[in-house]
Design a protein around this motif. Structure first.
Motif: not given
Length: 294
Positions: A164, A179, A182, A185, A192, A249, A252-253, A256
């Motif tokens: 990413p 992003t 994601f 996902a 993830v 997202r 979520l990024a 991660a």
């Protein structure tokens, strides 16, 4: 398209090297492994899932051995033994073309790759036959379609490797996790799984020599890796981020990216404050931060 400031000035110095004849033998050995795999590629699809995974892992392990690289995996049994049919978006920091080889040595999987890779000699054919999903970075209007294709692959039970950051960094600096991927996902309803990679020498010093950065060609990078002595590739498998863990997202990024930085023992730096560190000289090599996790 994400842009990395990394270039030749980022390359650390003072790394031990092997003699020229050894470099040539390494390149020939790696080429032999890859070329030898080409005629066998159609046969792999006739094998069962477990046998196919073992065969692909053996292939990529052979490439690492050809270059004299030792792979050290921290954790990862749950990913290595994950049953077929359970999809996940696998994300990692991106330093080198060696990243995808290390990941497939751990667990063979599909990948989201830039379209240019499909045209690489030899490697392009292998990447394509492995079921890669290609992203055309020059035509970003195709991005929604690519994300839909990625989401469908995840939904159908595939593990898909994604970088990413969108481009390679030297390892001392890092990019923000964008992003878009994601979203796949979230749409696919899959977890993830962050992975963290770093490269060091046998004496523990971190090295940027394996990085694939700046305007250099793949051939130049291959030559530089071939001359390194005692290269160690460390791969940290982070806990998975379950579906629904993040509100969107963007969050979520961030989760991660933070997991990757935590595994590497570095603090997450806000994007607006992110700076690229200068490469150390041979006289002041940077030691590894932390000892990693097992």
């Amino acid at each position: 398209m994400p842009v990395s400031p990394c270039g030749s000035a980022c390359l650390t110095t003072g790394a031990p090297t092997v003699a020229f004849p050894r470099r040539v033998l390494r390149l020939l050995a790696a080429a032999g492994v890859v070329l030898g795999a080409l005629p066998l590629a159609p046969v792999l699809f006739l094998l069962g899932p477990a046998a196919r995974r073992r065969s692909v892992r053996t292939l990529f392990r052979g490439v690492l051995r050809a270059f004299g690289i030792r792979l050290v995996v921290h954790g990862g049994d749950d990913l290595r033994d994950l049953p077929e049919g359970r999809g996940a978006l696998v994300v990692n920091n991106h330093i080198s073309w060696l990243d995808i080889i290390a990941i497939n040595t751990l667990r063979p999987m599909r990948a989201l790759a830039k379209r240019e890779i499909a045209g690489w000699p030899v490697l392009g054919g292998l990447v394509s036959r492995a079921g890669s999903i290609f992203l055309d970075r020059e035509r970003l209007r195709t991005l929604p379609g690519t994300i839909s294709e990625l989401a469908e692959a995840l939904r159908s039970g595939s593990l898909v490797s994604v970088t990413p950051e969108g481009t390679t960094w030297c390892g001392r600096g890092s990019g923000r996790f964008t992003t878009a991927t994601f979203q796949a996902a979230i749409e696919g309803g899959v977890p993830v799984r962050p992975l963290a990679l770093r490269y060091r020498l046998a004496d523990g010093r971190e090295t940027t020599q394996p990085s694939f950065i700046g305007p250099e060609s793949l051939v130049e990078s291959l030559r530089r890796v071939a001359r390194l002595r005692g290269l160690v590739l460390e791969l940290f498998v982070c806990p998975e981020i379950a579906p629904g863990k993040a509100a969107d997202r963007a969050e979520l990024a961030v989760l991660a990216e933070s997991a990757v930085h935590s595994a590497l023992g570095i603090a997450r730096i806000p994007a607006q404050n992110r700076r690229h560190p200068a490469a150390p000289s041979a006289g002041s090599p940077r030691k590894m931060q932390g000892t990693g996790h097992s």
